[in-house]
Design an enzyme around this catalytic site. Structure first.
Site, PDB file in Angstrom:
ATOM      1  N   SER A 101     106.900  41.468 163.940  1.00 45.59           N
ATOM      2  CA  SER A 101     106.021  40.719 163.038  1.00 45.59           C
ATOM      3  C   SER A 101     104.669  40.530 163.715  1.00 45.59           C
ATOM      4  O   SER A 101     104.540  40.679 164.935  1.00 45.59           O
ATOM      5  CB  SER A 101     106.645  39.352 162.760  1.00 45.59           C
ATOM      6  N   TYR A 120     110.429  30.801 164.397  1.00 42.69           N
ATOM      7  CA  TYR A 120     110.177  32.186 163.972  1.00 42.69           C
ATOM      8  C   TYR A 120     109.344  32.933 165.013  1.00 42.69           C
ATOM      9  O   TYR A 120     109.648  34.077 165.365  1.00 42.69           O
ATOM     10  CB  TYR A 120     109.473  32.186 162.613  1.00 42.69           C
TER      11      TYR A 120
HETATM   12  N1  LIG Z   1     107.455  39.438 154.377  1.00 38.46           N
HETATM   13  C1  LIG Z   1     106.602  39.305 155.375  1.00 38.46           C
HETATM   14  O1  LIG Z   1     105.439  38.869 155.179  1.00 38.46           O
HETATM   15  C2  LIG Z   1     106.997  39.696 156.774  1.00 38.46           C
HETATM   16  C3  LIG Z   1     106.011  39.673 157.777  1.00 38.46           C
HETATM   17  C4  LIG Z   1     106.364  40.041 159.064  1.00 38.46           C
HETATM   18  C5  LIG Z   1     107.653  40.433 159.347  1.00 38.46           C
HETATM   19  N2  LIG Z   1     108.593  40.445 158.363  1.00 38.46           N
HETATM   20  C6  LIG Z   1     109.951  40.847 158.728  1.00 38.46           C
HETATM   21  O2  LIG Z   1     110.373  41.896 157.877  1.00 38.46           O
HETATM   22  C7  LIG Z   1     111.800  41.933 157.874  1.00 38.46           C
HETATM   23  C8  LIG Z   1     112.280  42.121 156.450  1.00 38.46           C
HETATM   24  O3  LIG Z   1     111.956  40.981 155.697  1.00 38.46           O
HETATM   25  P1  LIG Z   1     111.376  41.048 154.214  1.00 38.46           P
HETATM   26  O4  LIG Z   1     110.033  40.425 154.245  1.00 38.46           O
HETATM   27  O5  LIG Z   1     111.557  42.413 153.667  1.00 38.46           O
HETATM   28  O6  LIG Z   1     112.313  39.975 153.487  1.00 38.46           O
HETATM   29  P2  LIG Z   1     113.608  40.202 152.585  1.00 38.46           P
HETATM   30  O7  LIG Z   1     114.234  38.853 152.458  1.00 38.46           O
HETATM   31  O8  LIG Z   1     113.255  40.953 151.362  1.00 38.46           O
HETATM   32  O9  LIG Z   1     114.508  41.141 153.498  1.00 38.46           O
HETATM   33  C9  LIG Z   1     115.348  40.636 154.484  1.00 38.46           C
HETATM   34  C10 LIG Z   1     116.769  41.038 154.162  1.00 38.46           C
HETATM   35  O10 LIG Z   1     117.618  40.525 155.199  1.00 38.46           O
HETATM   36  C11 LIG Z   1     118.800  40.089 154.577  1.00 38.46           C
HETATM   37  N3  LIG Z   1     119.477  39.105 155.422  1.00 38.46           N
HETATM   38  C12 LIG Z   1     119.059  37.849 155.716  1.00 38.46           C
HETATM   39  N4  LIG Z   1     119.969  37.248 156.478  1.00 38.46           N
HETATM   40  C13 LIG Z   1     120.984  38.139 156.658  1.00 38.46           C
HETATM   41  C14 LIG Z   1     122.214  38.081 157.371  1.00 38.46           C
HETATM   42  N5  LIG Z   1     122.594  36.994 158.042  1.00 38.46           N
HETATM   43  N6  LIG Z   1     123.010  39.184 157.352  1.00 38.46           N
HETATM   44  C15 LIG Z   1     122.650  40.279 156.650  1.00 38.46           C
HETATM   45  N7  LIG Z   1     121.498  40.389 155.973  1.00 38.46           N
HETATM   46  C16 LIG Z   1     120.671  39.320 155.982  1.00 38.46           C
HETATM   47  C17 LIG Z   1     118.357  39.483 153.256  1.00 38.46           C
HETATM   48  O11 LIG Z   1     119.431  39.403 152.323  1.00 38.46           O
HETATM   49  C18 LIG Z   1     117.268  40.460 152.820  1.00 38.46           C
HETATM   50  O12 LIG Z   1     117.762  41.514 152.023  1.00 38.46           O
HETATM   51  C19 LIG Z   1     112.267  40.625 158.532  1.00 38.46           C
HETATM   52  O13 LIG Z   1     112.685  40.913 159.853  1.00 38.46           O
HETATM   53  C20 LIG Z   1     111.004  39.778 158.538  1.00 38.46           C
HETATM   54  O14 LIG Z   1     110.994  38.833 159.570  1.00 38.46           O
HETATM   55  C21 LIG Z   1     108.287  40.096 157.083  1.00 38.46           C
END
Ligand SMILES: NC(=O)c1ccc[n+]([C@@H]2O[C@H](COP(=O)([O-])OP(=O)(O)OC[C@H]3O[C@@H](n4cnc5c(N)ncnc54)[C@H](O)[C@@H]3O)[C@@H](O)[C@H]2O)c1
Length: 241
Positions: free
Chosen positions: A121, A134
């Site tokens: 991130s 986080y």
């Molecule tokens: N959205 C943002 O702005 C952003 C920014 C920086 C980093 N990220 C990172 O991107 C990655 C993906 O996140 P996203 O933004 O696509 O959100 P998202 O919620 O769409 O995707 C995350 C997925 O992880 C799954 N998940 C959560 N807990 C779980 C568990 N205990 N076991 C199995 N699956 C689980 C959720 O069901 C979901 O499908 C994450 O690591 C997040 O920290 C996101």
């Protein structure tokens, strides 16, 4: 990402705690095996790795992407009595789970001289992209990428992708009573040097690159994909904005 990997010819074991992951198999057919499990489960990770090996005989790439947020909650606003449970939950998903996943796939990855990609991130290298929990977790992911890149060289390459702001609804930390919330705040695009919040497809190319032989000289890297967030200016987000 799963759709893109399949379009590139990959076959994917897609792991998620949400049963909706099965919709990917409905859509993409035999190229996807859905596994519904909590990524904090060792047995769940082993089941996913075993499914890949039984069906296709090998594992070339492990992507650790599941994550949750703390809703940028400052430490000061977390009651002390909730902190340990919140830490265990968030660190379990964001940091322990990718370790379990890599461990479960390790023999196969070494055998295929495969590759690992973990989702970091903006908060992997900066403050203010999340709360203390986080930010600590994503800094830990950065450390994990670098350490595993060292430990597994020369057989397995290990890299990461560091998104800035993506239009998803990240789950919050249940131990803090948080629901899922929009990752994009009102006005975010104006703070970004590139002046727009990129769609989730914006990350697919980098995940594909890191999984491919084209990235054969990359290991230990965290690739920033943040619309310029980490180089924004004080007076103006970008010099020509
Ligand atoms: N959205 C943002 O702005 C952003 C920014 C920086 C980093 N990220 C990172 O991107 C990655 C993906 O996140 P996203 O933004 O696509 O959100 P998202 O919620 O769409 O995707 C995350 C997925 O992880 C799954 N998940 C959560 N807990 C779980 C568990 N205990 N076991 C199995 N699956 C689980 C959720 O069901 C979901 O499908 C994450 O690591 C997040 O920290 C996101």
């Amino acid at each position: 990402m799963v759709r893109r990997y399949v379009a590139e010819g990959a076959r994917v074991v897609a792991v998620d705690v949400s049963a909706r992951v099965s919709e990917l198999a409905d859509e993409l057919g035999e190229a996807v095996i859905p596994v519904v499990t909590d990524v904090r489960s060792w047995e769940g990770n082993v089941a996913a790795a075993t499914a890949a090996v039984e069906q296709w005989g090998r594992i070339d790439v492990f992507v650790g992407n599941a994550g949750i947020t703390d809703g940028a909650r400052p430490l000061e606003q977390i009651p002390g009595g909730q902190l340990t449970a919140a830490f265990d939950e968030l660190m379990g998903i964001n940091v322990l789970a990718p370790m379990l996943g890599v461990r479960a796939c390790l023999e196969q990855l070494i055998a295929t001289r495969g590759t690992v990609i973990l989702t970091g991130s903006y908060a992997s290298t900066n403050a203010g992209g999340g709360g203390a929990l986080y930010t600590a977790s994503k800094h830990a992911v950065h450390g994990l990428i670098r350490q595993l890149a060292y430990e597994l060289a020369p057989d397995v390459r290990v890299n990461g992708v560091a998104p800035g702001v993506a239009p998803t609804r990240l789950r919050g930390t249940a131990a803090l009573g948080q629901e899922a919330g929009d990752s994009v705040l009102e006005g975010t695009e104006r703070a970004l040097p590139l002046q727009e919040v990129a769609g989730v497809e914006a990350y697919n190319g980098v995940f594909t690159l890191l999984a491919s032989a084209e990235a054969g000289a990359m290991t230990g890297s965290l690739v920033t994909v943040d619309s310029g967030l980490s180089i924004r200016g004080i007076a103006r987000p970008g010099g020509r904005v």
